[in-house]
Write a protein that holds these residues in place. Structure first.
Motif, PDB file in Angstrom:
ATOM      1  N   PRO A 156       0.800  -1.232   0.000  1.00 48.22           N
ATOM      2  CA  PRO A 156       0.000   0.000   0.000  1.00 48.22           C
ATOM      3  C   PRO A 156       0.835   1.285   0.000  1.00 48.22           C
ATOM      4  CG  PRO A 156      -0.906  -1.594   1.535  1.00 48.22           C
ATOM      5  CD  PRO A 156       0.430  -2.124   1.110  1.00 48.22           C
ATOM      6  N   THR A 157       2.092   1.213   0.437  1.00 50.01           N
ATOM      7  CA  THR A 157       2.950   2.404   0.453  1.00 50.01           C
ATOM      8  C   THR A 157       4.389   2.024   0.112  1.00 50.01           C
ATOM      9  OG1 THR A 157       3.391   2.112   2.820  1.00 50.01           O
ATOM     10  CG2 THR A 157       1.585   3.607   2.227  1.00 50.01           C
ATOM     11  N   VAL A 175       3.602  -0.809  -5.613  1.00 52.34           N
ATOM     12  CA  VAL A 175       3.189   0.181  -4.615  1.00 52.34           C
ATOM     13  C   VAL A 175       1.896   0.836  -5.097  1.00 52.34           C
ATOM     14  CG1 VAL A 175       3.806   2.287  -3.376  1.00 52.34           C
ATOM     15  CG2 VAL A 175       5.567   0.569  -3.903  1.00 52.34           C
ATOM     16  N   ILE A 176       0.798   0.465  -4.446  1.00 52.14           N
ATOM     17  CA  ILE A 176      -0.535   0.940  -4.847  1.00 52.14           C
ATOM     18  C   ILE A 176      -1.323   1.276  -3.593  1.00 52.14           C
ATOM     19  CG2 ILE A 176      -2.639   0.397  -6.124  1.00 52.14           C
ATOM     20  CD1 ILE A 176      -1.034  -1.944  -7.439  1.00 52.14           C
ATOM     21  N   SER A 177      -1.773   2.505  -3.475  1.00 50.85           N
ATOM     22  CA  SER A 177      -2.599   2.879  -2.329  1.00 50.85           C
ATOM     23  C   SER A 177      -3.879   2.050  -2.325  1.00 50.85           C
ATOM     24  CB  SER A 177      -2.961   4.359  -2.395  1.00 50.85           C
ATOM     25  OG  SER A 177      -3.933   4.692  -1.425  1.00 50.85           O
ATOM     26  N   ASN A 178      -4.384   1.761  -1.132  1.00 51.79           N
ATOM     27  CA  ASN A 178      -5.666   1.070  -1.032  1.00 51.79           C
ATOM     28  C   ASN A 178      -6.820   1.944  -1.489  1.00 51.79           C
ATOM     29  OD1 ASN A 178      -4.922  -1.534   0.038  1.00 51.79           O
ATOM     30  ND2 ASN A 178      -4.392  -0.499   1.939  1.00 51.79           N
ATOM     31  N   GLU A 281       1.898   1.617  11.271  1.00 54.66           N
ATOM     32  CA  GLU A 281       0.862   1.822  10.264  1.00 54.66           C
ATOM     33  C   GLU A 281       1.459   1.570   8.882  1.00 54.66           C
ATOM     34  OE1 GLU A 281      -2.715   1.960  10.664  1.00 54.66           O
ATOM     35  OE2 GLU A 281      -2.202   3.614  11.988  1.00 54.66           O
ATOM     36  N   ILE A 282       0.863   0.653   8.125  1.00 58.60           N
ATOM     37  CA  ILE A 282       1.354   0.391   6.771  1.00 58.60           C
ATOM     38  C   ILE A 282       0.941   1.508   5.822  1.00 58.60           C
ATOM     39  CG2 ILE A 282       1.002  -1.086   4.751  1.00 58.60           C
ATOM     40  CD1 ILE A 282       1.254  -3.493   6.516  1.00 58.60           C
ATOM     41  N   GLU A 283      -0.300   1.947   5.895  1.00 59.98           N
ATOM     42  CA  GLU A 283      -0.733   3.077   5.071  1.00 59.98           C
ATOM     43  C   GLU A 283      -1.584   4.055   5.869  1.00 59.98           C
ATOM     44  OE1 GLU A 283      -2.698   4.192   0.760  1.00 59.98           O
ATOM     45  OE2 GLU A 283      -3.312   2.298   1.684  1.00 59.98           O
TER      46      GLU A 283
END
Length: 383
Positions: A156-157, A175-178, A281-283
């Motif tokens: 996610p980040t 790397v793709i934001s949720n 926190e992952i994202e």
């Protein structure tokens, strides 16, 4: 495409993982994909396949409060669903996900993985979230049992992608934001009468050790404006009673409640400030949802949290664990409404990167690459 989602956690929308996974499922369906879901959660929707939940005995209530009910692998079901898939996306590194990886490899079915479980999220339940040795062991365990076989990992980040590389992970990391649901937008929302003369500070997330909501309560107690401040904690979790007891020391005890999506949008737009004290926190989609609505944040600068990268100025970040520093940052925001307005405009613009359509485009691309076996590792990175 025929896409199968395998997720150990997919219950009520009271945690970031469930929210983001359901959002992915719904958006893929909206784009015409045939989506099947294997999880321990009951659902009458087409394409959902349930497995039994693990029985944690006396810890069942604690586990449920954390929004984590892990599924037992059902070999027959997994074989049936996976055999009819173009690609399988595996969300969690636990028993159900591990079984899915093994069956995909046995059947030569392309699969992708995601990294949604930070080792600190696990170790915090034992009070060991700061132990580098313990967390390193968890990274190794996850790698050994699932990620060494993965050709692709959804991160996610960039923060978590870098962490994985540092711990020896070698897959193609996307790397793709949720992404944030389009319902989260700035809007006019009146405060309820009891908050009309209050400065409202919102924090959202599961009520667990690593989220550190207690630090916000301590910081407000040190604020020059403590009598004016109303804390609102949006979330559920095992520390609810402990937080309520801590909040009794304030003139305005915190409001602690779980809010559905539409209610949360209204709440965000009614508040004056967002504080994110989390240690790991992952994202942090909760923080992204707040800033997408234009709510200005103050974020802990924890090295284990990707949320710190959301800070646009020195006013939006504080020293993690230092409640006196957080109190000073809160006081500054109360005293400078013109700066909050300026930052609000900047955050609304900044939040464009979280638009869900862009995120789903990238997820589709990863699935297409995996289905076409474009990665050198084929079905998995390691045989």
């Amino acid at each position: 495409m025929r896409i199968t989602i395998v997720s150990d956690v997919l219950g009520e929308e009271n945690n970031g993982t469930t929210i983001t996974v359901k959002r992915l499922i719904n958006n893929l369906k909206a784009r015409g994909h045939e989506v099947k879901v294997v999880s321990p959660s009951e659902s009458s929707e087409d394409g959902y396949y349930g497995v039994e939940k693990y029985d944690f005995k006396i810890f069942n209530n604690y586990v449920k409060k954390n929004g984590v009910e892990l599924g037992k692998p059902d070999e027959e079901l997994l074989n049936k669903v996976i055999a009819d898939s173009d690609v399988v996306h595996i969300l969690m590194p636990f028993a159900l996900g591990r079984a899915a990886v093994r069956i995909c490899r046995e059947r030569n079915v392309p699969f992708t993985t995601a990294f949604h479980v930070q080792p600190e999220n696990v170790s915090s339940h034992f009070g060991l979230q700061k132990s580098g040795t313990v967390n390193k062991c968890i990274y190794k365990n996850f790698y050994k049992h699932i990620y060494r076989y993965a050709g692709y990992i959804h991160c996610p980040t960039q923060f978590i992608a870098d962490k994985l590389k540092a711990h020896g992970y070698t897959a193609d990391m996307r790397v793709i934001s949720n992404g944030v649901d389009p319902v989260f937008q700035p809007k006019q929302a009146e405060k309820p009468a009891e908050w009309a003369d209050k400065f409202c500070i919102l924090t959202t997330g599961r009520l667990t050790k690593e989220k550190r909501q207690a630090h916000l309560i301590k910081a407000v107690a040190k604020s020059k404006y403590a009598d004016r401040i109303q804390i609102v904690v949006a979330g559920l979790g095992p520390l609810e009673n402990k937080l309520r007891r801590a909040g009794r020391k304030l003139k305005n005890p915190p409001v602690i409640n779980f809010y559905k999506k539409d209610e949360l949008v209204e709440l965000i737009n009614r508040c004056d400030l967002y504080v994110h004290p989390s240690y790991a926190e992952i994202e942090c989609i909760a923080c992204a949802e707040a800033i997408t609505c234009g709510l200005v944040p103050i974020i802990a600068d924890s090295a284990m949290s990707a949320a710190r990268f959301f800070a646009l100025t020195e006013h939006n970040i504080y020293r993690s664990g230092n409640t006196a520093d957080l109190a000073r940052k809160i006081d500054f925001m109360i005293e400078h409404p013109e700066i909050r307005q300026e930052l609000k405009d900047k955050y609304v613009e900044y939040a464009e990167r979280f638009r869900i359509d862009k995120c789903i485009d990238k997820m589709e691309e990863m699935f297409e690459d995996a289905a076409a076996r474009r990665h050198p590792g084929g079905v998995g990175a390691e045989k």
